[in-house]
Design a protein around this motif. Structure first.
Motif, PDB file in Angstrom:
ATOM      1  N   GLY A 151       0.805  -1.219   0.000  1.00  0.00           N
ATOM      2  CA  GLY A 151       0.000   0.000   0.000  1.00  0.00           C
ATOM      3  C   GLY A 151       0.840   1.272   0.000  1.00  0.00           C
ATOM      4  O   GLY A 151       0.428   2.284   0.564  1.00  0.00           O
ATOM      5  N   THR A 152       1.999   1.220  -0.639  1.00  0.00           N
ATOM      6  CA  THR A 152       2.884   2.383  -0.700  1.00  0.00           C
ATOM      7  C   THR A 152       2.981   2.888  -2.133  1.00  0.00           C
ATOM      8  O   THR A 152       2.593   2.202  -3.075  1.00  0.00           O
ATOM      9  CB  THR A 152       4.285   2.035  -0.151  1.00  0.00           C
ATOM     10  OG1 THR A 152       4.820   0.931  -0.896  1.00  0.00           O
ATOM     11  CG2 THR A 152       4.220   1.666   1.334  1.00  0.00           C
ATOM     12  N   GLU A 153       3.525   4.106  -2.276  1.00  0.00           N
ATOM     13  CA  GLU A 153       3.643   4.748  -3.584  1.00  0.00           C
ATOM     14  C   GLU A 153       5.110   5.011  -3.918  1.00  0.00           C
ATOM     15  O   GLU A 153       5.923   5.248  -3.017  1.00  0.00           O
ATOM     16  CB  GLU A 153       2.887   6.089  -3.570  1.00  0.00           C
ATOM     17  CG  GLU A 153       1.397   5.964  -3.319  1.00  0.00           C
ATOM     18  CD  GLU A 153       0.657   5.286  -4.451  1.00  0.00           C
ATOM     19  OE1 GLU A 153       1.109   5.407  -5.617  1.00  0.00           O
ATOM     20  OE2 GLU A 153      -0.360   4.631  -4.180  1.00  0.00           O
ATOM     21  N   PRO A 154       5.456   5.016  -5.207  1.00  0.00           N
ATOM     22  CA  PRO A 154       6.849   5.238  -5.596  1.00  0.00           C
ATOM     23  C   PRO A 154       7.476   6.500  -5.009  1.00  0.00           C
ATOM     24  O   PRO A 154       8.636   6.482  -4.588  1.00  0.00           O
ATOM     25  CB  PRO A 154       6.785   5.318  -7.127  1.00  0.00           C
ATOM     26  CG  PRO A 154       5.607   4.493  -7.492  1.00  0.00           C
ATOM     27  CD  PRO A 154       4.609   4.731  -6.376  1.00  0.00           C
ATOM     28  N   TRP A 155       6.742   7.589  -4.960  1.00  0.00           N
ATOM     29  CA  TRP A 155       7.303   8.855  -4.481  1.00  0.00           C
ATOM     30  C   TRP A 155       7.667   8.818  -2.994  1.00  0.00           C
ATOM     31  O   TRP A 155       8.403   9.683  -2.514  1.00  0.00           O
ATOM     32  CB  TRP A 155       6.340  10.016  -4.758  1.00  0.00           C
ATOM     33  CG  TRP A 155       4.997   9.867  -4.120  1.00  0.00           C
ATOM     34  CD1 TRP A 155       3.879   9.314  -4.686  1.00  0.00           C
ATOM     35  CD2 TRP A 155       4.624  10.259  -2.798  1.00  0.00           C
ATOM     36  NE1 TRP A 155       2.838   9.339  -3.789  1.00  0.00           N
ATOM     37  CE2 TRP A 155       3.258   9.920  -2.615  1.00  0.00           C
ATOM     38  CE3 TRP A 155       5.298  10.864  -1.743  1.00  0.00           C
ATOM     39  CZ2 TRP A 155       2.575  10.160  -1.436  1.00  0.00           C
ATOM     40  CZ3 TRP A 155       4.604  11.110  -0.559  1.00  0.00           C
ATOM     41  CH2 TRP A 155       3.261  10.762  -0.420  1.00  0.00           C
ATOM     42  N   SER A 184       7.592   7.395 -11.547  1.00  0.00           N
ATOM     43  CA  SER A 184       7.578   8.492 -10.563  1.00  0.00           C
ATOM     44  C   SER A 184       8.396   8.235  -9.307  1.00  0.00           C
ATOM     45  O   SER A 184       8.047   8.717  -8.227  1.00  0.00           O
ATOM     46  CB  SER A 184       6.135   8.864 -10.187  1.00  0.00           C
ATOM     47  OG  SER A 184       5.416   9.238 -11.330  1.00  0.00           O
ATOM     48  N   PHE A 185       9.478   7.482  -9.437  1.00  0.00           N
ATOM     49  CA  PHE A 185      10.423   7.340  -8.332  1.00  0.00           C
ATOM     50  C   PHE A 185      11.354   8.555  -8.362  1.00  0.00           C
ATOM     51  O   PHE A 185      11.698   9.041  -9.441  1.00  0.00           O
ATOM     52  CB  PHE A 185      11.268   6.069  -8.473  1.00  0.00           C
ATOM     53  CG  PHE A 185      10.515   4.804  -8.210  1.00  0.00           C
ATOM     54  CD1 PHE A 185      10.316   4.358  -6.917  1.00  0.00           C
ATOM     55  CD2 PHE A 185      10.018   4.049  -9.260  1.00  0.00           C
ATOM     56  CE1 PHE A 185       9.627   3.172  -6.666  1.00  0.00           C
ATOM     57  CE2 PHE A 185       9.331   2.868  -9.024  1.00  0.00           C
ATOM     58  CZ  PHE A 185       9.136   2.438  -7.727  1.00  0.00           C
ATOM     59  N   THR A 186      11.752   9.028  -7.194  1.00  0.00           N
ATOM     60  CA  THR A 186      12.693  10.138  -7.109  1.00  0.00           C
ATOM     61  C   THR A 186      14.078   9.583  -6.819  1.00  0.00           C
ATOM     62  O   THR A 186      14.294   8.976  -5.775  1.00  0.00           O
ATOM     63  CB  THR A 186      12.275  11.119  -5.995  1.00  0.00           C
ATOM     64  OG1 THR A 186      10.960  11.594  -6.271  1.00  0.00           O
ATOM     65  CG2 THR A 186      13.236  12.284  -5.914  1.00  0.00           C
TER      66      THR A 186
END
Length: 151
Positions: A74-78, A112-114
């Motif tokens: 349940g996590t996001e790339p950013w 969308s990874f930083t």
């Protein structure tokens, strides 16, 4: 007690704090993801820039594995600290190494990874050790330099 995981080419690991992941890279590339709030993350070790789905030997397949883990948690790339390593030219593999790095950079941007840091290109091998307690990645190059932290 810390769990030690060593990734061979084409392997992938996603785990939680208390895990240290290591690998040895030549023309291959590793992406390290770390979620500072949850202290979870992972590393891949891909060999080729292709997109064979779910096959960790290829850049696109390795990213598929990461995205499945992000969905599962349940996590996001950013939300991740992201680091990219490898792509060192090995004899006649210079084009493969450069293509591996380019594929990794393109996939990080597409999803969308930083990217916080990278240590790519050049020649020779890199040994990596990724600590999921802190998110630190230590890099040792075959040039004889010691381990340095890639914060």
């Amino acid at each position: 007690m810390t769990d030690e995981v060593f990734l061979h080419p084409g392997e992938f690991c996603f785990a939680e704090a208390g895990t240290r992941i290591s690998t040895l890279l030549g023309s291959c590339v590793s992406v390290c993801l770390w979620h500072p709030g949850r202290r979870i993350g992972g590393m891949c070790h891909y060999l080729l820039p292709g997109s064979h789905r779910g096959d960790g030997r290829y850049a696109g397949g390795a990213f598929d594995l990461f995205l499945r883990e992000l969905d599962r948690t349940g996590t996001e790339p950013w939300q991740y600290h992201t680091k990219l390593f490898g792509g060192g030219a090995q004899l006649l593999e210079g084009r493969v190494a450069a293509a591996n790095v380019a594929a990794g950079l393109a996939l990080l941007e597409r999803h969308s990874f930083t990217l916080l840091t990278r240590d790519v290109g050049g020649t020779g091998a890199r040994f990596l050790r990724f600590d999921l307690d802190t998110g630190d990645v230590w890099v040792r190059r075959n040039s004889g330099r010691g381990l340095g932290v890639a914060s």
